[in-house]
Design a protein around this motif. Structure first.
Motif, short mmCIF file in Angstrom:
data_model
loop_
_atom_site.label_atom_id
_atom_site.label_comp_id
_atom_site.label_asym_id
_atom_site.label_seq_id
_atom_site.Cartn_x
_atom_site.Cartn_y
_atom_site.Cartn_z
N ILE A 211 0.81 -1.14 -0.06
CA ILE A 211 0.03 -0.14 -0.17
C ILE A 211 0.66 1.39 -0.05
O ILE A 211 0.59 2.29 -0.93
CB ILE A 211 -0.93 -0.08 1.18
N PRO A 212 1.98 1.47 0.77
CA PRO A 212 2.68 2.47 0.68
C PRO A 212 3.24 2.85 -0.41
O PRO A 212 3.51 3.98 -0.84
CB PRO A 212 3.93 2.24 1.80
N ARG A 215 1.01 4.14 -2.82
CA ARG A 215 0.76 5.72 -2.53
C ARG A 215 1.71 6.44 -3.15
O ARG A 215 1.46 7.51 -3.66
CB ARG A 215 0.68 5.70 -0.85
N ALA A 252 -2.73 5.25 4.69
CA ALA A 252 -2.43 5.78 3.36
C ALA A 252 -3.36 6.90 2.89
O ALA A 252 -3.22 7.83 2.11
CB ALA A 252 -2.43 4.70 2.20
#
Length: 311
Positions: A211-212, A215, A252
Motif C-alpha cells: 500500500i505505501p 501511494r 495511506a
C-alpha cells in the motif's frame, strides 16, 4: 452454351467442391423442358398426425415441470415419434437446449441484498460526481499468468472446405510455471505492479507492505489525486480484509469502497483488465518468469488511455 462447357466452367470456379457432370446434365435437361427454378418441387409426404395442439401443450407442460427432460423421455411418456417431439420443441415452442452458465458461487438472499445495497450506494456516488469519481478511483486485484496457457477452442477455429480433413486440437493444461501479479490501476492506466516472489504466499502483511508503494506511485504519476481523496476498490479475499491491510489503507488516506460478496462481475480487473491480458498472451510459450513479466509489461504499456477508461 453446351453442357460440357458449363461443367468445365463450374469445375474451374469451384475446384474439388464442384457438382459432378451428371448433375449438370440433369439440370440442363430440366431447363430445356421449361423448368425455371432450382428449388425442389413441393412433395406431399406423409402427413404429421402427432404435432397437434394437444401434444404441443403436453410437451410444454413436461418441459416446464423438468427443464432437463430429454426428448427420449418425452417420447416414452407421450408415445409419439422422436421427430415429432423435436419438431414440437423447436418449431412450435421455440425451445433450444443450452448448458448452464458457470458462476463462482450461489448467492444467498442475504448476499443478494448486500450486493444490491452496495451497488446502489456506489452508483449514487458515481452519479453525484462522475468526473471526480473516475479521477479518484483506484482498484487492484491479483492474477496468475502461466508460462504457457493453451488457446481456447474458439481461438483455434479456422475455415475449411467440406472435403478438407477435420482439424484436431489436443487437450493441453496450463503449465505449472506461473507468475502471480498484483496489479493496481485506475482510469488512466497502470499505477503499480508487484510480482510475488516464488515461495511467498498471499497474506494480509504482504498486501499491507504494498500500500505505501502504491501511494508513492500515485503521488508520482497522478498529480492531485491524493488531495482529491483516493477511492480504493478491492475484492473481499481474506488477505484483503485482514486488519493489518485495512489499517495500511487507512494510514495511506485511501477511502475504501465496499465490494459485494462473490461478485467478480463488479470488479473491473476481473471482467475487463485480466481477460484482455490473458486473451492477448494465450497460446504463447514463455521460457521463464522474466519472459512472462516482459509480456505483461508490454501489453499494459501498449494500451492507450481509453482502454482503461472505456469499460
Amino acid at each position: 452454351m453446351f453442357t460440357k462447357e458449363i461443367f468445365l466452367d463450374i469445375q474451374q470456379t469451384g475446384g474439388g467442391d464442384a457438382v459432378p457432370y451428371s448433375t449438370v446434365a440433369y439440370w440442363m435437361a430440366e431447363f430445356k423442358r421449361g423448368r425455371s427454378s432450382c428449388k425442389d418441387d413441393p412433395r406431399s409426404g406423409r402427413p404429421s398426425t402427432s404435432v397437434t395442439e394437444e401434444n404441443v401443450k403436453k410437451v410444454e407442460n413436461l418441459i416446464l415441470e423438468d427443464r432437463r427432460m430429454t426428448i427420449k423421455h418425452i417420447v416414452e411418456i407421450l408415445k409419439i415419434s422422436f421427430g415429432s417431439v423435436q419438431s414440437i420443441l423447436i418449431d412450435s415452442l421455440g425451445f433450444k437446449k443450452v448448458s448452464a452458465r458457470w458462476v463462482p458461487r450461489m448467492l444467498t438472499d442475504e448476499n443478494k441484498k448486500r450486493r444490491l445495497e452496495i451497488s446502489k450506494r456506489n452508483l449514487e456516488m458515481f452519479q453525484h460526481e462522475s468526473d471526480n469519481f473516475c479521477r479518484r478511483f483506484v482498484t487492484m486485484d491479483e492474477t496468475c499468468v502461466h508460462h504457457f496457457d493453451p488457446e481456447t477452442k474458439r481461438q483455434s477455429m479456422s475455415w475449411k472446405r467440406p472435403s478438407s480433413p477435420s482439424i484436431k486440437k489436443f487437450r493441453v493444461a496450463p503449465t505449472a510455471g506461473k507468475v502471480m501479479a498484483s496489479v493496481f490501476w485506475d482510469s488512466e492506466g497502470i499505477l503499480f505492479i508487484d510480482y510475488m516472489p516464488k515461495g511467498q504466499t498471499i497474506t494480509g502483511p504482504y498486501y499491507a507492505n504494498l500500500i505505501p508503494k502504491v501511494r508513492e506511485a500515485i503521488k508520482e504519476k497522478r498529480r492531485g489525486k491524493l488531495s482529491l481523496g483516493v477511492l480504493f476498490l478491492q475484492d473481499n479475499a481474506p488477505a484483503h480484509r485482514s486488519e493489518v491491510e485495512l489499517n495500511a489503507i487507512r494510514c495511506a488516506g485511501f477511502n475504501l469502497l465496499d465490494h459485494p460478496p462473490y461478485s467478480p462481475d463488479l470488479a473491473p480487473s476481473d471482467f475487463h483488465l485480466f481477460p484482455k491480458l490473458k486473451e492477448e498472451i494465450r497460446g504463447t510459450k514463455f521460457h521463464d518468469n522474466d519472459a512472462v513479466i516482459a509480456a505483461v509489461e508490454y501489453f499494459f504499456e501498449s494500451q492507450e488511455n481509453f482502454f482503461f477508461h472505456k469499460e
